[in-house]
Motif scaffolding. Structure first.
Motif, PDB file in Angstrom:
ATOM      1  N   THR A 115       0.836  -1.192   0.000  1.00  0.00           N
ATOM      2  CA  THR A 115       0.000   0.000   0.000  1.00  0.00           C
ATOM      3  C   THR A 115       0.876   1.250   0.000  1.00  0.00           C
ATOM      4  O   THR A 115       2.030   1.223   0.454  1.00  0.00           O
ATOM      5  N   PRO A 116       0.348   2.372  -0.487  1.00  0.00           N
ATOM      6  CA  PRO A 116       1.119   3.614  -0.441  1.00  0.00           C
ATOM      7  C   PRO A 116       1.577   3.974   0.967  1.00  0.00           C
ATOM      8  O   PRO A 116       2.714   4.436   1.167  1.00  0.00           O
ATOM      9  N   GLU A 117       0.701   3.786   1.961  1.00  0.00           N
ATOM     10  CA  GLU A 117       1.069   4.142   3.325  1.00  0.00           C
ATOM     11  C   GLU A 117       2.243   3.304   3.835  1.00  0.00           C
ATOM     12  O   GLU A 117       3.168   3.822   4.473  1.00  0.00           O
ATOM     13  N   THR A 118       2.203   1.989   3.549  1.00  0.00           N
ATOM     14  CA  THR A 118       3.305   1.129   3.984  1.00  0.00           C
ATOM     15  C   THR A 118       4.585   1.465   3.238  1.00  0.00           C
ATOM     16  O   THR A 118       5.672   1.524   3.837  1.00  0.00           O
ATOM     17  N   TYR A 135       7.111  -6.807  -4.881  1.00  0.00           N
ATOM     18  CA  TYR A 135       5.797  -6.196  -4.717  1.00  0.00           C
ATOM     19  C   TYR A 135       5.509  -5.273  -5.886  1.00  0.00           C
ATOM     20  O   TYR A 135       6.421  -4.774  -6.544  1.00  0.00           O
ATOM     21  N   GLU A 187       0.479  -0.685  -4.980  1.00  0.00           N
ATOM     22  CA  GLU A 187      -0.970  -0.725  -5.145  1.00  0.00           C
ATOM     23  C   GLU A 187      -1.486   0.615  -5.690  1.00  0.00           C
ATOM     24  O   GLU A 187      -1.294   1.659  -5.076  1.00  0.00           O
ATOM     25  N   ARG A 208      -2.303   6.592  -6.980  1.00  0.00           N
ATOM     26  CA  ARG A 208      -2.853   6.231  -5.672  1.00  0.00           C
ATOM     27  C   ARG A 208      -1.898   6.647  -4.558  1.00  0.00           C
ATOM     28  O   ARG A 208      -2.334   7.057  -3.472  1.00  0.00           O
ATOM     29  N   TYR A 209      -0.602   6.572  -4.824  1.00  0.00           N
ATOM     30  CA  TYR A 209       0.373   7.029  -3.829  1.00  0.00           C
ATOM     31  C   TYR A 209       0.180   8.517  -3.553  1.00  0.00           C
ATOM     32  O   TYR A 209       0.178   8.948  -2.392  1.00  0.00           O
ATOM     33  N   LEU A 221      -2.934   8.955  -1.302  1.00  0.00           N
ATOM     34  CA  LEU A 221      -2.911   8.456   0.073  1.00  0.00           C
ATOM     35  C   LEU A 221      -1.651   8.816   0.847  1.00  0.00           C
ATOM     36  O   LEU A 221      -1.663   8.811   2.081  1.00  0.00           O
TER      37      LEU A 221
END
Length: 261
Positions: free
Chosen positions: A118-121, A210, A213, A218-219, A222
Motif C-alpha cells: 500500500t502507499p502508506e506502507t 511487490y 498498489e 494512488r500514492y 494516500l
C-alpha cells in the motif's frame, strides 16, 4: 480532491478473463456516449483498462453500471478533477492486450496476483530505508523514459526503456541490481507494474517482489508526494499531475518529451 472543479477524471483497470469483448465493447460505448463521457476504454481477453472524464454524476453512473457486472464489481477507480475534459473523443477498443508486453505466457488474469504494498506502507518503508524485515527497498520504475523524466521516486531504478515491451529484456540485463533486496515495481496507475511484478517473480531474485498498489496516482492520493520528486505524466491533455493530483502551474516539459508534440 476538491469537487470545486467541474470535471471528474477516472482511471482503472482489472485483469480478468473476458470472452465477450465485442459485445461488451458495444455496450460500454453506448453507455458512455449517452452520458457524454470522453476518454478511452480498452478491452482484451485479459481484462479492461479505462480512462474517462465527464461530470461526476455521469462518470459515477457509468462506473456503477459497469460494477453491476460481477467481473468488475471490485473496481476502485482513481479520481482527479479538472476544469475541462482532457480528452477529445470517446474510444472503446478491443485489443490483443490491455497493456502490451508481447509475452503471451504472462497472463495476470490466469495467475495469482503478485503481492502489493500500500502507499502508506511504502512511505513508511522509505522513511525507514528498509522494509519491515530489515531488507533494503529498491524502487523499480517500469515506465517509459520520457515519463520518468517528468518525475519519479527518489533513487528509483530507471532502465531508460522506450516502450513497455522492452522491460523483460532490460530486466534480464540488470538482474544483479535486484538480487537479495525487496523490489517494488511501480508505474502510473498499477497496470504495467502488475505485469512487471509477475515477470520479476519468475526470476527467483532471493528477495520479495511487490507492486505499488494503485501506482503513483494512488500514492499521491494516500501518501502525498513524500519520497517523490517532480510530477507524474498522464496520457491525456493535462500532461502531468502533481502530488495534489492537479496539473502543476509551473509544468516544464522535459527535453526528452519535446519531440512528441
Amino acid at each position: 480532491m476538491s469537487a470545486a472543479l467541474p470535471i471528474l477524471n477516472i482511471s482503472s483497470y482489472k485483469f480478468v478473463g473476458l470472452n465477450d469483448c465485442a459485445a461488451l465493447r458495444e455496450t460500454l460505448y453506448q453507455r458512455a456516449l449517452a452520458l457524454g463521457l470522453k476518454g478511452t476504454v480498452l478491452l482484451a481477453e485479459e481484462g479492461i483498462n479505462l480512462f474517462l472524464a465527464g461530470t461526476a454524476e455521469a462518470v459515477r453512473g457509468w462506473v456503477a453500471q459497469l460494477k453491476a457486472d460481477q467481473r468488475f464489481a471490485d473496481l476502485d477507480p482513481k479520481e482527479s478533477w479538472s476544469e475541462a475534459v482532457p480528452f477529445k473523443k470517446l474510444l472503446v477498443k478491443v485489443k490483443r492486450e490491455i497493456i502490451r508486453m508481447d509475452m503471451p505466457t504472462v497472463r495476470p488474469d490466469q495467475a495469482a496476483r503478485p503481492p502489493a504494498v500500500t502507499p502508506e506502507t511504502l512511505s513508511r518503508w522509505l522513511d525507514q530505508g528498509v522494509d519491515d524485515a530489515g531488507r533494503p527497498v529498491v524502487m523499480l520504475d517500469t515506465r517509459n523514459d520520457f515519463e520518468v523524466d517528468y518525475g519519479t521516486f527518489d533513487n528509483a531504478i530507471d532502465w531508460r526503456i522506450k516502450k513497455f515491451t522492452e522491460f523483460p529484456g532490460a530486466l534480464a540485463d540488470h538482474l544483479d541490481e535486484l538480487r537479495g533486496k525487496t523490489v517494488v515495481s511501480f508505474c502510473t496507475g498499477g497496470i504495467r507494474c502488475e505485469k512487471a511484478a509477475i515477470v520479476l517473480e519468475q526470476q527467483a531474485l532471493d528477495g520479495p517482489v511487490y507492486q505499488l498498489e494503485g501506482g503513483i496516482l494512488r500514492y499521491f492520493e494516500l501518501a502525498g508526494g513524500k519520497h517523490y520528486h517532480g510530477s507524474c505524466f498522464v496520457f491525456d491533455q493535462r500532461e502531468a499531475l502533481d502530488a495534489g493530483l492537479h496539473t502543476p502551474a509551473d509544468l516544464q516539459r522535459p527535453a526528452s518529451e519535446a519531440h512528441r508534440g
